[in-house]
Design a protein around this motif. Structure first.
Motif, mmCIF file in Angstrom:
data_model
loop_
_atom_site.group_PDB
_atom_site.id
_atom_site.type_symbol
_atom_site.label_atom_id
_atom_site.label_comp_id
_atom_site.label_asym_id
_atom_site.label_seq_id
_atom_site.Cartn_x
_atom_site.Cartn_y
_atom_site.Cartn_z
ATOM 1 N N LYS A 75 0.836 -1.214 0.000
ATOM 2 C CA LYS A 75 0.000 0.000 0.000
ATOM 3 C C LYS A 75 0.865 1.255 0.000
ATOM 4 N N ALA A 76 1.904 1.255 0.817
ATOM 5 C CA ALA A 76 2.800 2.412 0.873
ATOM 6 C C ALA A 76 3.462 2.644 -0.489
ATOM 7 N N PHE A 77 3.853 1.571 -1.162
ATOM 8 C CA PHE A 77 4.476 1.697 -2.482
ATOM 9 C C PHE A 77 3.482 2.242 -3.505
ATOM 10 N N VAL A 78 2.228 1.774 -3.461
ATOM 11 C CA VAL A 78 1.205 2.270 -4.390
ATOM 12 C C VAL A 78 0.972 3.760 -4.157
ATOM 13 N N CYS A 79 0.858 4.170 -2.896
ATOM 14 C CA CYS A 79 0.651 5.599 -2.585
ATOM 15 C C CYS A 79 1.833 6.440 -3.037
ATOM 16 N N LYS A 80 3.044 5.929 -2.829
ATOM 17 C CA LYS A 80 4.249 6.646 -3.263
ATOM 18 C C LYS A 80 4.274 6.788 -4.785
ATOM 19 N N THR A 81 3.887 5.728 -5.486
ATOM 20 C CA THR A 81 3.862 5.764 -6.950
ATOM 21 C C THR A 81 2.823 6.767 -7.448
ATOM 22 N N LEU A 82 1.644 6.772 -6.834
ATOM 23 C CA LEU A 82 0.622 7.739 -7.247
ATOM 24 C C LEU A 82 1.030 9.172 -6.919
ATOM 25 N N ARG A 83 1.725 9.361 -5.804
ATOM 26 C CA ARG A 83 2.211 10.696 -5.451
ATOM 27 C C ARG A 83 3.141 11.225 -6.545
ATOM 28 N N LYS A 84 3.982 10.336 -7.088
ATOM 29 C CA LYS A 84 4.886 10.713 -8.186
ATOM 30 C C LYS A 84 4.083 11.055 -9.447
ATOM 31 N N ARG A 85 3.037 10.274 -9.744
ATOM 32 C CA ARG A 85 2.207 10.538 -10.936
ATOM 33 C C ARG A 85 1.487 11.873 -10.815
ATOM 34 N N LEU A 86 1.163 12.288 -9.593
ATOM 35 C CA LEU A 86 0.462 13.563 -9.408
ATOM 36 C C LEU A 86 1.353 14.771 -9.670
ATOM 37 N N THR A 87 2.663 14.557 -9.758
ATOM 38 C CA THR A 87 3.566 15.674 -10.094
ATOM 39 C C THR A 87 3.757 15.789 -11.611
ATOM 40 N N ALA A 88 2.985 15.063 -12.393
ATOM 41 C CA ALA A 88 3.141 15.053 -13.851
ATOM 42 C C ALA A 88 2.995 16.428 -14.501
ATOM 43 N N PRO A 89 2.082 17.294 -14.071
ATOM 44 C CA PRO A 89 1.993 18.598 -14.743
ATOM 45 C C PRO A 89 3.316 19.372 -14.735
ATOM 46 N N LYS A 90 4.084 19.262 -13.650
ATOM 47 C CA LYS A 90 5.391 19.936 -13.608
ATOM 48 C C LYS A 90 6.401 19.246 -14.506
ATOM 49 N N ARG A 91 6.332 17.908 -14.549
ATOM 50 C CA ARG A 91 7.347 17.134 -15.261
ATOM 51 C C ARG A 91 7.077 17.011 -16.760
ATOM 52 N N ILE A 92 5.832 16.672 -17.136
ATOM 53 C CA ILE A 92 5.552 16.404 -18.554
ATOM 54 C C ILE A 92 4.556 17.371 -19.177
ATOM 55 N N GLY A 93 3.975 18.257 -18.374
ATOM 56 C CA GLY A 93 3.117 19.297 -18.931
ATOM 57 C C GLY A 93 1.623 19.018 -18.906
ATOM 58 N N CYS A 94 1.208 17.832 -18.478
ATOM 59 C CA CYS A 94 -0.220 17.535 -18.365
ATOM 60 C C CYS A 94 -0.422 16.511 -17.246
ATOM 61 N N PRO A 95 -1.623 16.508 -16.639
ATOM 62 C CA PRO A 95 -1.848 15.607 -15.510
ATOM 63 C C PRO A 95 -2.258 14.206 -15.947
ATOM 64 N N TYR A 96 -2.018 13.233 -15.070
ATOM 65 C CA TYR A 96 -2.570 11.894 -15.246
ATOM 66 C C TYR A 96 -3.993 11.905 -14.709
ATOM 67 N N VAL A 97 -4.886 11.215 -15.415
ATOM 68 C CA VAL A 97 -6.283 11.115 -15.019
ATOM 69 C C VAL A 97 -6.628 9.642 -14.871
ATOM 70 N N LEU A 98 -7.411 9.323 -13.864
ATOM 71 C CA LEU A 98 -7.838 7.953 -13.628
ATOM 72 C C LEU A 98 -8.853 7.556 -14.695
ATOM 73 N N VAL A 99 -8.502 6.546 -15.492
ATOM 74 C CA VAL A 99 -9.373 6.066 -16.562
ATOM 75 C C VAL A 99 -10.145 4.833 -16.102
ATOM 76 N N LYS A 100 -9.491 3.982 -15.303
ATOM 77 C CA LYS A 100 -10.127 2.747 -14.852
ATOM 78 C C LYS A 100 -9.621 2.406 -13.464
ATOM 79 N N ALA A 101 -10.533 1.980 -12.605
ATOM 80 C CA ALA A 101 -10.173 1.523 -11.272
ATOM 81 C C ALA A 101 -10.970 0.267 -10.980
#
Length: 135
Positions: A75-101
């Motif tokens: 769980k901690a690893f999943v949260c850490k990975t998602l925290r990194k994905r949430l910084t996408a606007p700074k890194r790649i210029g657009c956000p990640y959006v949840l398409v399927k859960a």
């Protein structure tokens, strides 16, 4: 002949994932068009496996597997990975959006992802979501 009959009647079971998240980052001009998937499985000896699959949409990407002894570590690893994905606007210029859960029957999405992460990942995307279901 016996081998063929055995093969025809043998049941094939696919591994049931405890959690499957699919994220997509896409700009309107489709220059940035990335997918990111997180799978959590219960593997042998009670360990938990987390598989990250990422790359350009529509192209075979990269897979990374991680094994954890406890569910809390996974769980901690999943949260850490998602925290990194949430910084996408700074890194790649657009956000990640949840398409399927998808979560297993015994699990809840809140057990794996913080409410703040869910809220940020489910904001309206800047790109149109496909009308057909994504597998």
């Amino acid at each position: 002949m016996v081998g063929v009959q055995y093969h025809q009647f043998r049941e094939r079971k696919k591994p049931m994932s405890l959690l499957h998240l699919k994220l997509r980052a896409m700009t309107s001009d489709k220059i940035t068009n990335r997918d990111y998937e997180i799978f959590v499985l219960k593997v042998l000896f009670g360990f938990y496996g987390v598989t990250l699959a990422f790359g350009r949409h529509g192209v075979r990407g990269t897979y990374k597997n991680h094994i954890f002894e406890t569910k809390e570590e996974a769980k901690a690893f999943v949260c850490k990975t998602l925290r990194k994905r949430l910084t996408a606007p700074k890194r790649i210029g657009c956000p990640y959006v949840l398409v399927k859960a998808k979560v297993s029957d015994a699990e809840a999405l809140d057990a794996w992802v913080t409410p703040e992460q869910v809220q940020r990942l489910t904001t309206k995307p800047s790109f149109p979501l496909p009308s057909h279901p994504i597998l």
